[in-house]
Design a protein around this motif. Structure first.
Motif, PDB file in Angstrom:
ATOM      1  N   ASN A  19       0.821  -1.207   0.000  1.00  0.00           N
ATOM      2  CA  ASN A  19       0.000   0.000   0.000  1.00  0.00           C
ATOM      3  C   ASN A  19       0.857   1.260   0.000  1.00  0.00           C
ATOM      4  N   CYS A  20       1.951   1.209   0.739  1.00  0.00           N
ATOM      5  CA  CYS A  20       2.872   2.343   0.768  1.00  0.00           C
ATOM      6  C   CYS A  20       3.442   2.607  -0.624  1.00  0.00           C
ATOM      7  N   VAL A  21       3.924   1.550  -1.268  1.00  0.00           N
ATOM      8  CA  VAL A  21       4.512   1.683  -2.602  1.00  0.00           C
ATOM      9  C   VAL A  21       3.474   2.166  -3.616  1.00  0.00           C
ATOM     10  N   GLU A  22       2.278   1.610  -3.530  1.00  0.00           N
ATOM     11  CA  GLU A  22       1.227   2.017  -4.472  1.00  0.00           C
ATOM     12  C   GLU A  22       0.863   3.491  -4.316  1.00  0.00           C
ATOM     13  N   TRP A  32       9.657  10.768 -10.389  1.00  0.00           N
ATOM     14  CA  TRP A  32      10.191  10.408  -9.091  1.00  0.00           C
ATOM     15  C   TRP A  32      10.964   9.100  -9.173  1.00  0.00           C
ATOM     16  N   GLU A  33      11.754   8.844  -8.158  1.00  0.00           N
ATOM     17  CA  GLU A  33      12.318   7.516  -7.918  1.00  0.00           C
ATOM     18  C   GLU A  33      11.995   7.151  -6.482  1.00  0.00           C
ATOM     19  N   LEU A  34      11.779   5.865  -6.279  1.00  0.00           N
ATOM     20  CA  LEU A  34      11.450   5.371  -4.939  1.00  0.00           C
ATOM     21  C   LEU A  34      12.582   4.464  -4.475  1.00  0.00           C
ATOM     22  N   LEU A  35      13.173   4.812  -3.337  1.00  0.00           N
ATOM     23  CA  LEU A  35      14.262   4.026  -2.771  1.00  0.00           C
ATOM     24  C   LEU A  35      13.733   3.257  -1.564  1.00  0.00           C
ATOM     25  N   LEU A  36      13.646   1.933  -1.713  1.00  0.00           N
ATOM     26  CA  LEU A  36      13.235   1.064  -0.614  1.00  0.00           C
ATOM     27  C   LEU A  36      14.491   0.518   0.053  1.00  0.00           C
ATOM     28  N   VAL A  37      14.691   0.856   1.313  1.00  0.00           N
ATOM     29  CA  VAL A  37      15.884   0.407   2.032  1.00  0.00           C
ATOM     30  C   VAL A  37      15.486  -0.712   2.984  1.00  0.00           C
ATOM     31  N   ASP A  38      15.793  -1.935   2.590  1.00  0.00           N
ATOM     32  CA  ASP A  38      15.496  -3.129   3.386  1.00  0.00           C
ATOM     33  C   ASP A  38      16.504  -3.194   4.528  1.00  0.00           C
ATOM     34  N   ASP A  39      16.023  -2.941   5.747  1.00  0.00           N
ATOM     35  CA  ASP A  39      16.908  -2.841   6.908  1.00  0.00           C
ATOM     36  C   ASP A  39      17.026  -4.185   7.633  1.00  0.00           C
ATOM     37  N   GLU A  47      11.812  -9.813  -0.066  1.00  0.00           N
ATOM     38  CA  GLU A  47      11.354 -10.341  -1.353  1.00  0.00           C
ATOM     39  C   GLU A  47      10.248  -9.463  -1.939  1.00  0.00           C
ATOM     40  N   LEU A  48       9.410  -8.923  -1.070  1.00  0.00           N
ATOM     41  CA  LEU A  48       8.326  -8.056  -1.531  1.00  0.00           C
ATOM     42  C   LEU A  48       8.878  -6.753  -2.105  1.00  0.00           C
ATOM     43  N   CYS A  49       9.946  -6.245  -1.523  1.00  0.00           N
ATOM     44  CA  CYS A  49      10.625  -5.056  -2.080  1.00  0.00           C
ATOM     45  C   CYS A  49      11.087  -5.332  -3.505  1.00  0.00           C
ATOM     46  N   ASP A  56       8.212  -1.705 -11.626  1.00  0.00           N
ATOM     47  CA  ASP A  56       8.403  -0.299 -11.978  1.00  0.00           C
ATOM     48  C   ASP A  56       9.888   0.035 -11.901  1.00  0.00           C
ATOM     49  N   ASP A  57      10.471   0.444 -13.025  1.00  0.00           N
ATOM     50  CA  ASP A  57      11.915   0.685 -13.033  1.00  0.00           C
ATOM     51  C   ASP A  57      12.302   1.982 -12.313  1.00  0.00           C
ATOM     52  N   ARG A  58      11.329   2.709 -11.795  1.00  0.00           N
ATOM     53  CA  ARG A  58      11.646   3.886 -10.967  1.00  0.00           C
ATOM     54  C   ARG A  58      11.891   3.504  -9.507  1.00  0.00           C
ATOM     55  N   ILE A  59      11.680   2.221  -9.196  1.00  0.00           N
ATOM     56  CA  ILE A  59      11.869   1.735  -7.822  1.00  0.00           C
ATOM     57  C   ILE A  59      13.217   1.031  -7.721  1.00  0.00           C
TER      58      ILE A  59
END
Length: 338
Positions: A19-22, A32-39, A47-49, A56-59
């Motif tokens: 939901n956050c990503v959507e 935009w670009e979205l940077l998901l930092v798996d901590d 895996e979901l990241c 989406d290649d912007r992620i």
């Protein structure tokens, strides 16, 4: 190169991540670009990241082998960000669909180096409230100091307290990099980031549109017992003192330290009496008495009589000043039962 980099720290967030990503992918602003930092996730969020990035290649996804905390995750995002502007988003929250477009357009219209917005507080029972930032308008350097820096410095008691949320701004990457602003610590790190940033910013444009959906999550870090809270708070005060000295802020709020310590003390008391603290009530009370007896806390208690707090906090402050710790303990026992 994207105009905006959105940074999202991700830790054990499988329930919220999609939901956050959507909410970013559904933005009316596309650059935009979205940077998901798996901590260091172990719940399947990693895996979901990757699955989100495949759509989406912007992620872009960055995997950390071990959990190191939100500050290091955000710092990694800042180091990797390609955008001219930076937005932060917590994984259990969401943007309104026009959030980035509205703030970007306001920046272009006003020429401001930073943009801020109001936000929605969403509660577990389904209710919601709108929380303002500042009145809509354009603020110069002095206006920024009066509206943001000084409230974060010393005005930490009288309700409504100005919250140090970093996710209701569009930040200039140039300012962040030129001033070498980073995050440190697991608590109150956002307040210091904002203070440092806004000591360098020249102009701020604010919209009164609530563009961010902040879910008050009962299981978040701010609602759990922190065994090392006083150590964390001590480091926070050290860094705050360094920042105050560097930017010569003490003249505007001479008692900033006492007010900050009172605010920290009220949090510390709530933390010690938290239902998730396994200690017996008598030991909790002893810990609170010891915290109040610390020299810096004793000085704040002796020199500042808090007024204008929320009713519950005012009651706690009054009991502390009168050293009615037994009554304080019983009050929290009743609160935890309720």
């Amino acid at each position: 190169m994207p105009s905006i980099s959105v940074i999202v720290p991700v830790y054990q967030a499988k329930t919220y991540l999609e939901n956050c990503v959507e909410s970013v992918r559904n933005q009316t602003f596309a650059d935009w670009e979205l940077l998901l930092v798996d901590d260091g996730c172990t719940d399947g969020s990693s895996e979901l990241c990757d699955a989100c990035a495949a759509k989406d290649d912007r992620i872009r996804v960055f995997h950390k082998k071990k959990n190191a905390g939100v500050s290091e995750a955000r710092n990694l995002g800042l180091n990797e960000a390609r955008g001219d502007y930076i937005a932060f988003l917590d994984v259990d929250d969401r943007f309104e669909c026009r959030a980035l477009e509205t703030m970007w357009s306001l920046r272009e219209q006003t020429g401001a180096d930073t943009v801020g917005c109001w936000h929605l507080n969403l509660y577990a029972d389904g209710s919601k409230t709108i929380e303002p930032l500042l009145p809509a308008g354009i603020y110069d350097k002095q206006g920024i100091r009066e509206g943001i820096v000084y409230p974060l410095l010393g005005d930490r008691l009288t309700a409504p307290v100005f919250n140090g949320f970093i996710w209701r701004y569009l930040f200039s990457a140039r300012i962040i990099r030129s001033a070498r602003i980073t995050f440190e610590g697991a608590y109150l790190e956002d307040e210091l980031f904002l203070m440092e940033y806004f000591c360098h910013a020249e102009t701020l444009a604010v919209t009164d549109q609530p563009l961010y959906r902040y879910f008050l999550n009962p299981s978040s870090a701010t609602h759990r017992y922190m065994k090392d809270y006083m150590k964390v708070f001590g480091r926070f005060m050290e860094r705050k003192a360094e920042l105050v000295a560097r930017h010569k802020l003490a003249e505007a709020r001479p008692q900033w330290r006492e007010y900050s310590n009172w605010a920290g003390l009220l949090i510390a008391i709530g933390n010690e009496y938290a239902a998730s603290n396994p200690l017996h009530p008598r030991k909790k009370q002893k810990a609170v008495e010891e915290i109040c007896a610390r020299p810096e806390m004793a000085k704040a208690i002796a020199e500042v009589a808090p007024v204008g707090l929320s009713p519950n906090k005012q009651m706690v402050a009054n009991l502390v000043r009168k050293k009615r710790f037994f009554i304080l303990t019983q009050m929290y026992r009743l609160k935890n039962r309720i």
